[in-house]
Enzyme design. Structure first.
Site, short mmCIF file in Angstrom:
data_model
loop_
_atom_site.label_atom_id
_atom_site.label_comp_id
_atom_site.label_asym_id
_atom_site.label_seq_id
_atom_site.Cartn_x
_atom_site.Cartn_y
_atom_site.Cartn_z
N SER A 424 0.83 -1.20 0.00
CA SER A 424 0.00 0.00 0.00
C SER A 424 0.87 1.25 0.00
O SER A 424 1.96 1.25 0.56
CB SER A 424 -0.86 -0.04 1.26
OG SER A 424 -2.01 0.72 1.10
N PRO A 425 0.41 2.33 -0.63
CA PRO A 425 1.22 3.55 -0.63
C PRO A 425 1.49 4.05 0.78
O PRO A 425 0.58 4.10 1.61
CB PRO A 425 0.34 4.56 -1.39
CG PRO A 425 -0.88 3.86 -1.81
CD PRO A 425 -0.86 2.47 -1.33
N GLN A 502 0.97 6.42 -7.14
CA GLN A 502 -0.26 7.06 -6.66
C GLN A 502 -0.10 8.57 -6.80
O GLN A 502 0.72 9.18 -6.11
CB GLN A 502 -0.50 6.70 -5.19
CG GLN A 502 -1.81 7.25 -4.65
CD GLN A 502 -1.94 7.11 -3.14
OE1 GLN A 502 -1.03 7.50 -2.41
NE2 GLN A 502 -3.04 6.55 -2.67
N TYR A 583 -7.30 14.75 1.17
CA TYR A 583 -6.43 15.55 0.30
C TYR A 583 -7.30 16.27 -0.75
O TYR A 583 -8.53 16.23 -0.67
CB TYR A 583 -5.34 14.66 -0.31
CG TYR A 583 -4.42 14.11 0.77
CD1 TYR A 583 -3.70 14.98 1.59
CD2 TYR A 583 -4.29 12.75 1.00
CE1 TYR A 583 -2.88 14.51 2.60
CE2 TYR A 583 -3.47 12.26 2.02
CZ TYR A 583 -2.76 13.15 2.82
OH TYR A 583 -1.97 12.69 3.82
N ARG A 631 -8.34 5.72 -5.27
CA ARG A 631 -8.48 5.46 -3.83
C ARG A 631 -9.53 6.40 -3.25
O ARG A 631 -9.48 7.62 -3.46
CB ARG A 631 -7.14 5.64 -3.11
CG ARG A 631 -7.25 5.28 -1.63
CD ARG A 631 -5.91 5.14 -0.94
NE ARG A 631 -5.59 3.73 -0.73
CZ ARG A 631 -4.82 3.26 0.24
NH1 ARG A 631 -4.25 4.08 1.11
NH2 ARG A 631 -4.58 1.98 0.37
N ARG A 725 1.37 -1.30 6.94
CA ARG A 725 2.31 -1.36 8.08
C ARG A 725 3.06 -2.67 8.20
O ARG A 725 4.26 -2.66 8.52
CB ARG A 725 1.57 -1.01 9.37
CG ARG A 725 1.22 0.48 9.43
CD ARG A 725 0.16 0.78 10.45
NE ARG A 725 -1.07 0.07 10.15
CZ ARG A 725 -2.10 -0.02 10.98
NH1 ARG A 725 -2.03 0.53 12.16
NH2 ARG A 725 -3.19 -0.66 10.62
C1 LIG Z 1 3.62 5.62 7.27
C2 LIG Z 1 2.36 5.58 6.47
C3 LIG Z 1 2.23 6.41 5.36
C4 LIG Z 1 1.08 6.37 4.57
N1 LIG Z 1 1.02 7.10 3.43
C5 LIG Z 1 -0.01 6.94 2.55
C6 LIG Z 1 -0.01 7.54 1.28
O1 LIG Z 1 0.95 8.17 0.88
N2 LIG Z 1 -1.09 7.35 0.50
C7 LIG Z 1 -2.16 6.61 0.90
O2 LIG Z 1 -3.12 6.49 0.17
N3 LIG Z 1 -2.16 6.00 2.09
C8 LIG Z 1 -1.11 6.14 2.92
N4 LIG Z 1 -1.10 5.44 4.10
C9 LIG Z 1 -2.20 4.54 4.41
C10 LIG Z 1 -1.85 3.11 3.98
O3 LIG Z 1 -1.72 3.03 2.58
C11 LIG Z 1 -2.94 2.12 4.43
O4 LIG Z 1 -4.13 2.45 3.79
C12 LIG Z 1 -3.14 2.13 5.93
O5 LIG Z 1 -1.90 2.15 6.63
C13 LIG Z 1 -3.92 0.88 6.39
O6 LIG Z 1 -3.24 -0.29 6.05
P1 LIG Z 1 -2.44 -1.19 7.16
O7 LIG Z 1 -3.42 -1.51 8.23
O8 LIG Z 1 -2.00 -2.39 6.39
O9 LIG Z 1 -1.30 -0.35 7.66
C14 LIG Z 1 0.04 5.50 4.91
C15 LIG Z 1 0.16 4.70 6.04
C16 LIG Z 1 1.31 4.70 6.80
C17 LIG Z 1 1.41 3.78 7.98
#
Ligand SMILES: Cc1cc2nc3c(=O)[nH]c(=O)nc-3n(C[C@H](O)[C@H](O)[C@H](O)COP(=O)(O)O)c2cc1C
Ligand SMILES: Cc1cc2nc3c(=O)[nH]c(=O)nc-3n(C[C@H](O)[C@H](O)[C@H](O)COP(=O)(O)OP(=O)(O)OC[C@H]3O[C@@H](n4cnc5c(N)ncnc54)[C@H](O)[C@@H]3O)c2cc1C
Length: 782
Positions: A424-425, A502, A583, A631, A725
């Site tokens: 994921s981004p 993205q 955003y 997204r 994560r």
């Molecule tokens: C450090 C960090 C940076 C993130 N940056 C982005 C981002 O740039 N774009 C985005 O759409 N989501 C971003 N997210 C959200 C993640 O893509 C994801 O949707 C969210 O962490 C839930 O997934 P997880 O439970 O597997 O961590 C970010 C999450 C984390 C932890």
């Protein structure tokens, strides 16, 4: 103590018998309005765990109950002309009458006073009681008398059901789904004694109304159900024993949660138990279990703290504290299962093939996972995995282990992903002037080597003022595109992964500090002006953004187009348009952040107008053979904000505009949001959008094991799973998860190959050492 149980259902009777057994000096009465052999309903089901504790607490009644049990292991589904069966599910059923009669006899033997055919008007009828148990069921008069104390939260659920019986005996827990000209009906059927089976028929309110079932008397409803379910009834008749209900006897389930469970009325302590305190939908058959477990825990607290009046307040407090946790867990699972049956007609029944429909139904509560199904019925699961793999173009004729769903390939347009896991981004806040450097190459490159099928870099900003922070990646000049190409070439040359970019614009959430210097906090120096749908700051002390005018819109659209062209030039495989998390484009979609009164604000269509315009513009310049996902924040988690219903409307609009896939995230739109986190917490949004709108989806959020991803993909709740994560903790998350589920036919990078076998062997050894005893049937058959 003097104890009065108002209501002689499972809760009141079981508590009375346990208390009398452990402390015979108590004077205990159970007041019941019905006669001893009267009751509504037919059979109830129990799980093994409930029986284990009943055996421990009162072996005498447990032995009788077990003797009367009907045990079955199989679940059978009749659906669209197919019959499918799986085993290993271990249920026991018992007639409600039988259960109550056993408990009544045991109460009498222990010296509990049973008072039948007596209507209690409330707790004040028993001023001499030290403790009054409000075990008077869902319509509890006692609870209703003190609404401000017990704070009941009641939700009437949309489906209608009728609880019937039949003398046809079924050797499996049987589900039968039938479609009429007005919609779907489902029957939940199980045998509970030598002569009878429970037969619950359920349908959506709309279908119920269109068939005029509300105007039918019970016999007419029975005739209707007999005709509809004639195949499974094979000539047997349906029966009602709810003649006391006036009208049609089709009910709505009421979900009940209480803010508090006990009260002192001036004379006596009053406590709620069983259905008076909480309800759990019959889709997971746990109402009686919860009632019994309440009775056990209250007795347990008296045993621990002492059977005296002085201890009652503390006993009641601890009882409530402990039971709340278990009740919430069961109610959660029951809610998932109940919701599955509520949406089955509009979401799954028409679209899923019978095999996947069966899998979806079995995993409806989300307590039963892919690996759990493997334990229950390995043969069935292997068959399903083969079916799924074949559907997805794999040759399954060999003897090797079939690839589980998350490891099956996936193609959109001409982009072919080797598996269903997406990194994921994730913003890393480590770029200078938006440029990728060695950190990004190593960070993203190692995730590609680690097995993810699609590796997203972080939100990549389309202009310098589109950045969230000075450390965000960008794609607005040639030098940035060259660095991107270096990374993309590295991934293509060294792995089978594909690369996604993205594209985003921070909008009102821009010009902030690096995450570790103060997330969302405005920059003190070197900031830049912000734009958004409306002039609403993100935090009270954030910069107030300018509400975009048409010139701003044209510029930002052109910035997106330029970035998309650079992405194509750099050789990216996949583009995603970031319309989530508050955003810029997300600020147009949410009514919380879009207060515009021009054609870009107001209705769904107007709020989506600008994001769609940007989407269409990038779609035009992005290669036709490559996909674009969008997204969305599928829930703003705040009153007045977008809900999954709104997200589905937007998903449909993006689908019509040519989007290939919706990436279903949520939140971060409104600072005061109240998200409900938990395992797979955003997967329901993906499920809804995929199956109601008919567009592929990515599920994301708290997906942290192969088992989660396999369950989601196998059930058709998403096409891809994004994992964020866990990828920070482990670059080789995918390869490691494969090894954890014993899947060894997944290729590792050739340079790392020597580490594979040792890793797998060590895991297999650790698993064998920690293996739980073999899973057997719930309760031994009679
Ligand atoms: C450090 C960090 C940076 C993130 N940056 C982005 C981002 O740039 N774009 C985005 O759409 N989501 C971003 N997210 C959200 C993640 O893509 C994801 O949707 C969210 O962490 C839930 O997934 P997880 O439970 O597997 O961590 C970010 C999450 C984390 C932890
Ligand atoms: C269609 C359907 C299917 C179900 N299937 C299952 C299942 O498979 N498994 C399962 O575990 N649960 C099932 N349940 C739920 C289960 O029936 C209840 O959760 C369980 O009976 C709760 O027990 P209780 O003792 O709290 O309340 P109840 O069983 O409702 O008992 C309350 C008692 O209080 C009496 N009463 C009420 N008010 C008064 C008064 N003022 N004076 C005197 N007496 C009074 C009533 O007559 C009744 O006997 C199902 C429920 C429904 C509706």
């Amino acid at each position: 103590m003097r104890i009065v149980c108002v209501g002689g259902g499972p809760a009141g009777l079981y508590f009375a018998l346990l208390m009398k057994k452990f402390h015979p000096e108590h004077s205990i009465s159970v007041i019941e309005r019905n006669r001893p052999y009267d009751t509504f309903g037919w059979g109830v089901v129990f799980s093994d765990a409930t029986m284990v504790s009943m055996r421990a607490w009162d072996p005498e009644s447990a032995a009788e109950i077990e003797d009367a049990f009907n045990h079955w292991d199989d679940i059978e589904l009749l659906f669209k002309g197919t019959r499918q069966r799986t085993s290993g599910h271990g249920f026991v059923g018992i007639g409600r009458k039988k259960l109550l009669n056993i408990l009544q006899r045991r109460c009498e033997a222990l010296g509990v006073e049973l008072v039948f055919e007596t209507e209690a008007n409330g707790d004040l009828d028993y001023p001499d009681a030290d403790l009054i148990i409000a075990s008077d069921g869902f319509n509890s008069k006692i609870r209703n008398r003190y609404p401000e104390v017990f704070q009941p939260d009641l939700v009437v659920r949309p489906n209608r059901y009728i609880w019937l019986g039949t003398h046809k005996l079924y050797d499996a827990f049987t589900f039968d789904f039938r479609k009429t000209e007005h919609g779907w009906f489902q029957a939940h059927i199980y045998k509970f004694d030598d002569k009878t089976s429970t037969f619950i028929v359920e349908t959506a309110e709309e279908t119920y109304e269109k068939h005029g079932l509300g105007q039918m008397d019970q016999q007419q409803s029975i005739d209707f159900c007999e005709k509809l379910f004639s195949e499974v009834l094979e000539g047997s008749e349906l029966m009602t024993n709810a003649r006391h209900l006036r009208g049609s006897a089709w009910l709505n389930f009421n979900r009940l949660i209480c803010g508090k469970w006990s009260h002192f009325n001036g004379n006596s302590h009053v406590v709620l138990m069983g259905d008076a305190a909480h309800t759990a939908h019959f889709a997971i058959g746990s109402g009686t279990k919860l009632a019994i477990d309440d009775a056990i825990e209250l007795t347990n607290q008296f045993n621990k703290l002492g059977h005296t009046r002085n201890n009652i307040p503390q006993v009641l407090e601890t009882y409530e504290e402990i039971r709340r946790v278990d009740v919430a867990r069961i109610q959660n699972a029951a809610r998932n299962a109940m919701e599955w049956f509520e949406v089955v007609g509009q979401r799954y029944a028409d679209t899923l093939e019978p095999e996947q429909f069966m899998y979806s139904m079995l995993t409806r509560s989300q307590r039963i996972s892919h690996e759990n199904l493997r334990l229950r019925d390995p043969k069935w699961l292997e068959g399903y995995e083969r079916w799924f793999a074949r559907k997805n173009g794999l040759d399954v004729s060999g003897n090797g282990r079939t690839l589980p769903p998350m490891f099956t390939p996936y193609s959109l347009r001409e982009t072919h992903l080797p598996n269903r896991i997406v990194m994921s981004p994730m913003a890393m806040y480590s770029a200078k002037d938006g440029l990728m450097d060695d950190f990004h190459l190593v960070h993203l490159g190692s995730r590609a080597l680690g097995g993810a099928g699609l590796v997203f870099a972080e939100m990549t900003c389309v202009s310098p003022d589109a950045r969230i922070t000075p450390g965000c990646l960008g794609l607005w000049n040639d030098e940035q595109a060259v660095r991107w190409k270096r990374f993309i070439d590295f991934v293509h040359d060294n792995s089978t992964a594909k690369v996604g970019i993205q594209l985003g614009h921070a909008g009102r959430k821009g010009s902030t500090k690096l995450a570790w210097e103060g997330i969302d906090q405005p920059l003190e120096d070197g900031g830049w002006p912000l734009i958004s749908a409306s002039a609403i700051p993100y935090l009270k002390h954030s910069q107030v953004p300018k509400a975009m005018d048409r010139a701003d819109m044209d510029r930002v659209k052109a910035d997106h187009v330029r970035a998309a062209k650079y992405a194509a030039q750099a050789g990216a495989d996949w583009l995603e348009l970031h319309c989530a998390h508050g955003y810029l484009l997300s600020s147009f979609l949410s009514p919380l952040t879009n207060l515009r009164d021009d054609e870009y604000g107001g209705s769904h269509e107007d709020r989506a107008r600008y994001p769609l315009e940007v989407f269409k513009a990038i779609r035009e310049v992005w290669p036709q053979d490559k996909p674009i996902s969008v997204r969305l924040s599928c829930h703003d988690w705040f009153e007045g904000g977008n809900t999954p219903e709104d997200a589905a409307i937007f998903a449909k609009m993006f689908k019509e505009a040519g989007a290939d896939l919706i990436d279903c995230s949520s939140g971060q739109v409104w600072k005061e949001e109240k998200p409900v986190y938990g395992r797979l917490f955003q997967t329901p949004f993906s499920d809804k959008i995929r199956n109601e709108i008919g567009i592929p989806t990515i599920a994301v959020g708290a997906i942290s094991e192969a088992d989660h991803a396999n369950s989601i993909i196998a059930a058709g709740r998403a096409d891809l799973c994004a994992v964020a994560r866990p990828h920070l903790a482990d670059p080789a998350w995918v390869l490691h998860e494969a090894a954890k589920i014993g899947l060894t036919n997944i290729p590792w990078p050739k340079q790392y190959y020597s580490g594979k076998a040792q890793y797998e062997t060590n895991l297999a050894r650790a698993a064998a050492a920690a293996a739980p005893p073999a899973v057997g049937p719930a309760v031994v058959a009679k």
